[in-house]
Design an enzyme around this catalytic site. Structure first.
Site, mmCIF file in Angstrom:
data_model
loop_
_atom_site.group_PDB
_atom_site.id
_atom_site.type_symbol
_atom_site.label_atom_id
_atom_site.label_comp_id
_atom_site.label_asym_id
_atom_site.label_seq_id
_atom_site.Cartn_x
_atom_site.Cartn_y
_atom_site.Cartn_z
ATOM 1 N N GLY A 1 34.615 26.197 63.528
ATOM 2 C CA GLY A 1 33.965 26.139 64.837
ATOM 3 C C GLY A 1 33.408 27.490 65.264
ATOM 4 O O GLY A 1 32.322 27.578 65.843
ATOM 5 N N ARG B 1 41.623 31.986 53.008
ATOM 6 C CA ARG B 1 41.787 32.718 54.269
ATOM 7 C C ARG B 1 42.804 33.852 54.142
ATOM 8 O O ARG B 1 42.632 34.903 54.757
ATOM 9 C CB ARG B 1 42.213 31.763 55.378
ATOM 10 C CG ARG B 1 41.071 30.889 55.808
ATOM 11 C CD ARG B 1 41.469 29.954 56.914
ATOM 12 N NE ARG B 1 40.268 29.348 57.486
ATOM 13 C CZ ARG B 1 40.274 28.474 58.470
ATOM 14 N NH1 ARG B 1 41.419 28.105 59.024
ATOM 15 N NH2 ARG B 1 39.148 27.985 58.932
ATOM 16 N N GLY C 1 33.899 24.044 59.117
ATOM 17 C CA GLY C 1 35.221 23.757 58.562
ATOM 18 C C GLY C 1 35.181 22.849 57.345
ATOM 19 O O GLY C 1 35.727 23.181 56.281
ATOM 20 N N LYS D 1 27.834 14.537 63.041
ATOM 21 C CA LYS D 1 27.250 14.170 64.337
ATOM 22 C C LYS D 1 26.188 15.153 64.829
ATOM 23 O O LYS D 1 26.384 16.360 64.764
ATOM 24 C CB LYS D 1 28.358 14.119 65.411
ATOM 25 C CG LYS D 1 29.340 12.988 65.205
ATOM 26 C CD LYS D 1 30.388 13.017 66.290
ATOM 27 C CE LYS D 1 29.785 12.593 67.611
ATOM 28 N NZ LYS D 1 30.673 11.775 68.435
HETATM 29 P P1 ADP Z 1 31.536 20.995 59.299
HETATM 30 O O1 ADP Z 1 32.978 20.745 59.674
HETATM 31 O O2 ADP Z 1 31.397 21.852 58.091
HETATM 32 O O3 ADP Z 1 30.707 21.464 60.447
HETATM 33 P P2 ADP Z 1 30.971 18.193 59.594
HETATM 34 O O4 ADP Z 1 32.349 17.897 60.078
HETATM 35 O O5 ADP Z 1 29.873 18.111 60.572
HETATM 36 O O6 ADP Z 1 30.911 19.583 58.816
HETATM 37 O O7 ADP Z 1 30.560 17.207 58.433
HETATM 38 C C1 ADP Z 1 31.327 16.910 57.301
HETATM 39 C C2 ADP Z 1 31.616 15.440 57.267
HETATM 40 O O8 ADP Z 1 30.401 14.691 57.292
HETATM 41 C C3 ADP Z 1 32.331 15.049 56.008
HETATM 42 O O9 ADP Z 1 33.615 14.562 56.349
HETATM 43 C C4 ADP Z 1 31.460 13.959 55.397
HETATM 44 O O10 ADP Z 1 32.210 12.874 54.901
HETATM 45 C C5 ADP Z 1 30.633 13.511 56.578
HETATM 46 N N1 ADP Z 1 29.375 12.901 56.133
HETATM 47 C C6 ADP Z 1 28.334 13.494 55.520
HETATM 48 N N2 ADP Z 1 27.386 12.614 55.214
HETATM 49 C C7 ADP Z 1 27.825 11.406 55.613
HETATM 50 C C8 ADP Z 1 27.294 10.078 55.576
HETATM 51 N N3 ADP Z 1 26.107 9.831 55.033
HETATM 52 N N4 ADP Z 1 28.046 9.078 56.114
HETATM 53 C C9 ADP Z 1 29.256 9.340 56.655
HETATM 54 N N5 ADP Z 1 29.808 10.562 56.725
HETATM 55 C C10 ADP Z 1 29.110 11.587 56.215
#
Ligand code: ADP
Ligand code: MG
Length: 428
Positions: free
Chosen positions: A408, A38, A385, A199
């Protein structure tokens, strides 16, 4: 649509004191910056301001100090790193407002840089407080917004401050908004979206938007588990969101409706890497539930699906399996633009043997495909993120066409939402 806000190229900077909002919310461990992506991304703006005769006062937040001073969240380490990267002196103010900082700001000459201590040491920052913003504004003649990672929030340094100073965009903010808007509005097709992470409810807007605009949407990560559950498959102890099952069904319906009208693929993983715990020493196995799906579809109940096709009650799906990874990587050979958000598995679990963790292989294969390892190289945009954090941790950040500095903010922009910190700037 191109960026319709004034930028630092549109104004006279000579002899001006510029208040620059940057996003220096970098990971710091034991007082050391573990990744300076960053900071590096902000350098062209800082350099431009210096080259055009401005004095630069930089403000940012770091971490979550919750409205009071916290030495762990000090921007001091950033000041040292910025100085090193720029090869230019950087002064530091122990508070972002107050008489001492005001006095210091008055002494600045063209070419000087002053970095202010963490904005979030004051609760007024996140409260979008007018008085606090006025005090910040009093330090300078012009406000430049370049903190893409914070413009989805209406805070004092993204919103209120723009009421007290002429406010324009920096070069990084312009580049982020232009790149992301362009891939969403006029991508070089076929456009593929790979959406993973935790999620569905966090990603509902972006999922809907991609089903609308993309040619291929592939799902991975824990989010896929909820879709599988909604299809009636067993997911054992996997991370799922039972409350999101109706959402998952809605999304699948939207996808099906689109696929009836035009060429479109909505892909859910057909296999996964499962284990009975998230631990790095856990024994893993690959479950290929596609046979189970076929058995169900073909009404094939006489022979129950083999154990290899069912996730056990005590097991968790922790990554997409090799067939799914290959299918998604194969899809990328046809795509000319790929947008990726959300890891395909629990990439955080460290490996016992090498650089790639036991549940990061699916993600890595997709990264390889995005980067052209299998022959074809699409235009690649990465947002989110944790996703960008992962790419940073692997040292892969410079290899994609665009890795967003905003978590975000990048997702909100992809969803088609307006960003308050951009809206507040002067129109061209
Ligand atoms: P971003 O912040 O890039 O939008 P997210 O926060 O939605 O991404 O997703 C990343 C998280 O999802 C990571 O911490 C990872 O551990 C979790 N994750 C991915 N696949 C799984 C899984 N099968 N079971 C539990 N957690 C998962
Ligand atoms: Mg996240």
């Amino acid at each position: 649509m191109s960026f319709n806000k004034k930028t630092i190229r549109d104004i006279n900077l000579k002899g001006k004191r510029v208040l620059l909002r940057a996003d220096y919310n970098v990971p710091v461990k034991d007082g050391k910056i573990t990744d300076d992506y960053r900071i590096k991304q902000s350098l062209p703006t800082v350099q431009y301001l210096l080259d055009h005769g401005a004095a630069v006062i930089i403000c940012s937040h770091l971490g979550r100090p919750d409205g009071k001073p916290d030495p762990q969240a000090s921007l001091k380490p950033v000041s040292a790193r910025l100085q090193k990267l720029l090869g230019h002196g950087v002064r530091f103010a122990d508070d972002c407002i107050g008489p001492a900082t005001e006095a210091e700001a008055k002494t600045l000459k063209p070419g000087d840089i002053l970095l202010l201590e963490n904005l979030r040491f004051h609760a007024e920052e996140e409260a979008d407080d007018a008085n606090f913003a006025k005090k910040l504004a009093s330090l300078a003649d012009v406000f430049v917004q370049d903190g893409f990672g914070v413009v989805h929030r209406a805070h004092a340094s993204t919103d209120a401050v723009t009421k007290y100073l002429p406010s324009v965009s920096g070069l990084l903010l312009e580049k982020e908004v232009n790149t992301i808007t362009n891939v969403m509005e006029s991508p070089k097709r076929p456009l593929m979206a790979v959406i993973g992470g935790a999620k569905i409810s966090d990603k509902i807007e972006i999922l809907k938007r991609f089903i609308d605009i993309a040619d291929f949407v592939a799902i991975g990560g824990a989010m896929a588990n909820t879709f599988l559950l909604a299809k009636g498959l067993k997911t054992g102890k996997s991370l799922v969101d039972k409350d999101d099952i109706p959402l998952a069904k809605d999304i699948m319906q939207l996808a099906e409706a689109k696929a009836k009208k035009q060429q479109f693929i909505f892909y859910l993983p057909q296999d996964g890497v499962v284990a009975s715990s998230i631990d790095k020493t856990a024994q893993t196995r690959i479950v290929d539930w596609s046979a189970h799906v076929i058995a169900e579809v073909e009404n094939y109940p006489k022979t129950p699906p083999p154990k290899s096709a069912i996730v056990g009650n005590g097991e968790l799906i922790l990554d997409i399996g090799p067939f799914s990874a290959a299918f998604i990587a194969g899809g990328m050979q046809l795509a000319n633009t790929v947008v990726w958000n959300g890891t395909m598995g629990v990439t955080e679990t460290p490996s016992l043997r090498g650089p790639v963790g036991p549940y990061a292989h699916g993600t890595e294969q997709i990264v390889e495909a995005m980067l052209g390892q299998f022959g074809h190289r699409p235009f690649t945009v990465v947002g989110g993120g944790d996703t960008v954090g992962y790419v940073e941790s692997q040292g892969e950040v410079g290899l994609f066409d665009h890795v967003s500095t905003g978590g975000g903010a990048s997702l909100e922009l992809m969803s088609g939402k307006k960003l308050p910190g951009v809206e507040a700037l002067q129109d061209k």
